[in-house]
Design a protein around this motif. Structure first.
Motif, PDB file in Angstrom:
ATOM      1  N   HIS A   1     -12.376  26.735   8.279  1.00 23.01           N
ATOM      2  CA  HIS A   1     -10.937  26.929   8.530  1.00 23.01           C
ATOM      3  C   HIS A   1     -10.652  28.337   9.005  1.00 23.01           C
ATOM      4  O   HIS A   1      -9.948  28.548   9.982  1.00 23.01           O
ATOM      5  N   GLU A   2     -11.213  29.295   8.266  1.00 20.47           N
ATOM      6  CA  GLU A   2     -10.926  30.698   8.583  1.00 20.47           C
ATOM      7  C   GLU A   2     -11.502  31.058   9.957  1.00 20.47           C
ATOM      8  O   GLU A   2     -10.853  31.724  10.761  1.00 20.47           O
ATOM      9  N   TYR A   3     -12.724  30.594  10.207  1.00 24.18           N
ATOM     10  CA  TYR A   3     -13.331  30.872  11.519  1.00 24.18           C
ATOM     11  C   TYR A   3     -12.470  30.260  12.630  1.00 24.18           C
ATOM     12  O   TYR A   3     -12.135  30.934  13.607  1.00 24.18           O
ATOM     13  N   ALA A   4     -12.100  29.004  12.454  1.00 27.66           N
ATOM     14  CA  ALA A   4     -11.366  28.310  13.522  1.00 27.66           C
ATOM     15  C   ALA A   4     -10.000  28.943  13.746  1.00 27.66           C
ATOM     16  O   ALA A   4      -9.536  29.058  14.878  1.00 27.66           O
TER      17      ALA A   4
ATOM     18  N   ARG B   1     -10.031  31.953  16.018  1.00 32.20           N
ATOM     19  CA  ARG B   1     -10.512  31.723  17.394  1.00 32.20           C
ATOM     20  C   ARG B   1      -9.299  31.493  18.292  1.00 32.20           C
ATOM     21  O   ARG B   1      -8.314  30.865  17.879  1.00 32.20           O
ATOM     22  N   LYS B   2      -9.374  31.966  19.547  1.00 33.42           N
ATOM     23  CA  LYS B   2      -8.247  31.736  20.450  1.00 33.42           C
ATOM     24  C   LYS B   2      -8.128  30.236  20.757  1.00 33.42           C
ATOM     25  O   LYS B   2      -9.097  29.482  20.560  1.00 33.42           O
ATOM     26  N   HIS B   3      -6.988  29.807  21.256  1.00 30.05           N
ATOM     27  CA  HIS B   3      -6.720  28.372  21.373  1.00 30.05           C
ATOM     28  C   HIS B   3      -7.228  27.735  22.652  1.00 30.05           C
ATOM     29  O   HIS B   3      -7.519  26.541  22.687  1.00 30.05           O
ATOM     30  N   GLU B   4      -7.295  28.527  23.715  1.00 29.27           N
ATOM     31  CA  GLU B   4      -7.747  27.978  24.994  1.00 29.27           C
ATOM     32  C   GLU B   4      -8.849  28.865  25.568  1.00 29.27           C
ATOM     33  O   GLU B   4      -8.784  30.087  25.442  1.00 29.27           O
ATOM     34  N   ALA B   5      -9.824  28.252  26.188  1.00 29.95           N
ATOM     35  CA  ALA B   5     -10.863  29.024  26.866  1.00 29.95           C
ATOM     36  C   ALA B   5     -10.341  29.498  28.221  1.00 29.95           C
ATOM     37  O   ALA B   5      -9.444  28.876  28.806  1.00 29.95           O
ATOM     38  N   GLY B   6     -10.874  30.597  28.699  1.00 32.20           N
ATOM     39  CA  GLY B   6     -10.424  31.164  29.975  1.00 32.20           C
ATOM     40  C   GLY B   6     -11.604  31.470  30.875  1.00 32.20           C
ATOM     41  O   GLY B   6     -12.395  30.588  31.218  1.00 32.20           O
ATOM     42  N   ASN B   7     -11.731  32.766  31.212  1.00 33.50           N
ATOM     43  CA  ASN B   7     -12.757  33.186  32.175  1.00 33.50           C
ATOM     44  C   ASN B   7     -14.171  32.818  31.770  1.00 33.50           C
ATOM     45  O   ASN B   7     -15.035  32.661  32.624  1.00 33.50           O
TER      46      ASN B   7
ATOM     47  N   ALA C   1     -15.196  23.983  15.512  1.00 35.05           N
ATOM     48  CA  ALA C   1     -13.981  23.178  15.326  1.00 35.05           C
ATOM     49  C   ALA C   1     -13.400  22.716  16.659  1.00 35.05           C
ATOM     50  O   ALA C   1     -12.257  22.256  16.709  1.00 35.05           O
ATOM     51  N   GLY C   2     -14.152  22.871  17.725  1.00 34.32           N
ATOM     52  CA  GLY C   2     -13.724  22.339  19.029  1.00 34.32           C
ATOM     53  C   GLY C   2     -12.783  23.244  19.799  1.00 34.32           C
ATOM     54  O   GLY C   2     -12.412  22.912  20.925  1.00 34.32           O
ATOM     55  N   ILE C   3     -12.417  24.366  19.180  1.00 31.00           N
ATOM     56  CA  ILE C   3     -11.522  25.292  19.880  1.00 31.00           C
ATOM     57  C   ILE C   3     -12.222  26.647  20.050  1.00 31.00           C
ATOM     58  O   ILE C   3     -12.880  27.110  19.136  1.00 31.00           O
ATOM     59  N   PRO C   4     -12.078  27.213  21.219  1.00 39.73           N
ATOM     60  CA  PRO C   4     -11.328  26.702  22.363  1.00 39.73           C
ATOM     61  C   PRO C   4     -12.158  25.883  23.353  1.00 39.73           C
ATOM     62  O   PRO C   4     -11.600  25.250  24.236  1.00 39.73           O
ATOM     63  N   ILE C   5     -13.483  25.890  23.225  1.00 31.00           N
ATOM     64  CA  ILE C   5     -14.322  25.437  24.342  1.00 31.00           C
ATOM     65  C   ILE C   5     -14.157  23.928  24.598  1.00 31.00           C
ATOM     66  O   ILE C   5     -13.798  23.509  25.696  1.00 31.00           O
ATOM     67  N   ALA C   6     -14.408  23.109  23.571  1.00 28.85           N
ATOM     68  CA  ALA C   6     -14.324  21.649  23.785  1.00 28.85           C
ATOM     69  C   ALA C   6     -12.901  21.249  24.162  1.00 28.85           C
ATOM     70  O   ALA C   6     -12.686  20.381  25.011  1.00 28.85           O
ATOM     71  N   ARG C   7     -11.923  21.905  23.519  1.00 37.28           N
ATOM     72  CA  ARG C   7     -10.522  21.554  23.813  1.00 37.28           C
ATOM     73  C   ARG C   7     -10.193  21.761  25.292  1.00 37.28           C
ATOM     74  O   ARG C   7      -9.662  20.867  25.953  1.00 37.28           O
TER      75      ARG C   7
END
Ligand SMILES: C[S@@+](CC[C@H](N)C(=O)[O-])C[C@H]1O[C@@H](n2cnc3c(N)ncnc32)[C@H](O)[C@@H]1O
Length: 216
Positions: free
Chosen positions: A24-27, A30-36, A58-64
């Motif tokens: 939970h704390e790690y996720a 983490r930022k919500h959306e992947a960028g560059n 937790a699937g964020i941000p990369i998988a999301r």
């Protein structure tokens, strides 16, 4: 930083339990959306491509972010990370498994990504992991992964999101040789920040970001 050389400790199990505890704390850090950091890959992929996310967390941000355009399969050792990933990214497929125990049909994926996960496996297994990824990728497919600049013996730290965590890694030069030997052409070597932000000033937070392509 303490050496991780206690024969009585199962370090894979330590990683699993520690990520269950801090998921939970790690996720949430983490930022919500992947960028560059994914651009070198996404600029080369057609919509609908199939992507394997190794140590997806937790699937964020990369998988999301990837799941908006691609078919994503995430694999993670931590049951709690996978539970969060299924909530966070309902459109992707998630599997709870050690990546070294996962079985995919050869030539399944158009790309694989691994952000901040390879260094949690003992480095003696890194070549075998790249070989597995290579088998799972289609000819000409891509691998985008964060690696490490420095060669370091396996170690643990006690202050990673209030849990003890294990890392094990070679230096970038060794990885580039290994990737070429396994059958990847190295297309790009960039740098990205710590997993929970874009901060790249501190040397220990500068992670090489490597894009490889399957060349046989
Ligand atoms: C630092 S987190 C990164 C998560 C995500 N990729 C991200 O960008 O935030 C590392 C993840 O790798 C997973 N992991 C560690 N060892 C693994 C293994 N052997 N097989 C699969 N996942 C693993 C952990 O459970 C954890 O979720």
């Amino acid at each position: 930083m303490k050496p991780a050389n206690d024969p009585n400790i199962d370090y894979r199990e330590l990683v699993r339990q520690s990520y269950d505890a801090c998921a939970h704390e790690y996720a949430s850090s983490r930022k919500h959306e992947a960028g560059n950091e994914i651009h070198a890959l996404t600029s080369r992929l057609d919509d609908g491509a199939s992507i394997l996310d190794i140590g997806c967390g937790a699937g964020i941000p990369i998988a999301r972010t990837l799941s908006r355009r691609y078919r994503v399969t995430g694999v993670d050792l931590s049951q709690e990370m996978i539970r969060l990933a299924r909530q966070n990214v309902p459109d992707a497929n998630f599997i709870c498994s050690d990546i070294m125990a996962a079985g995919f049909t050869n030539a399944t994926f158009d790309a694989a990504v691994a952000f901040y996960s390879i260094f949690h496996l003992p480095r003696e297994h890194h070549r075998a992991l790249f070989e597995r990824i290579h088998r799972w990728l289609k000819p000409g497919a891509y691998l985008l992964c964060t690696l490490t600049g420095r060669n370091e013996e396996a170690y643990v730290e006690d202050d990673f999101f209030d849990v003890t965590m294990f890392w094990s890694n070679f230096g970038l030069d060794e990885y580039l040789v290994m990737l070429r030997e396994v059958g990847f052409e190295v297309l790009d070597v960039g740098v990205t920040g710590a997993g929970w932000g874009e901060w790249v000033e501190a040397e220990e937070e500068r992670h090489p970001l490597v894009l490889g392509r399957w060349v046989g």
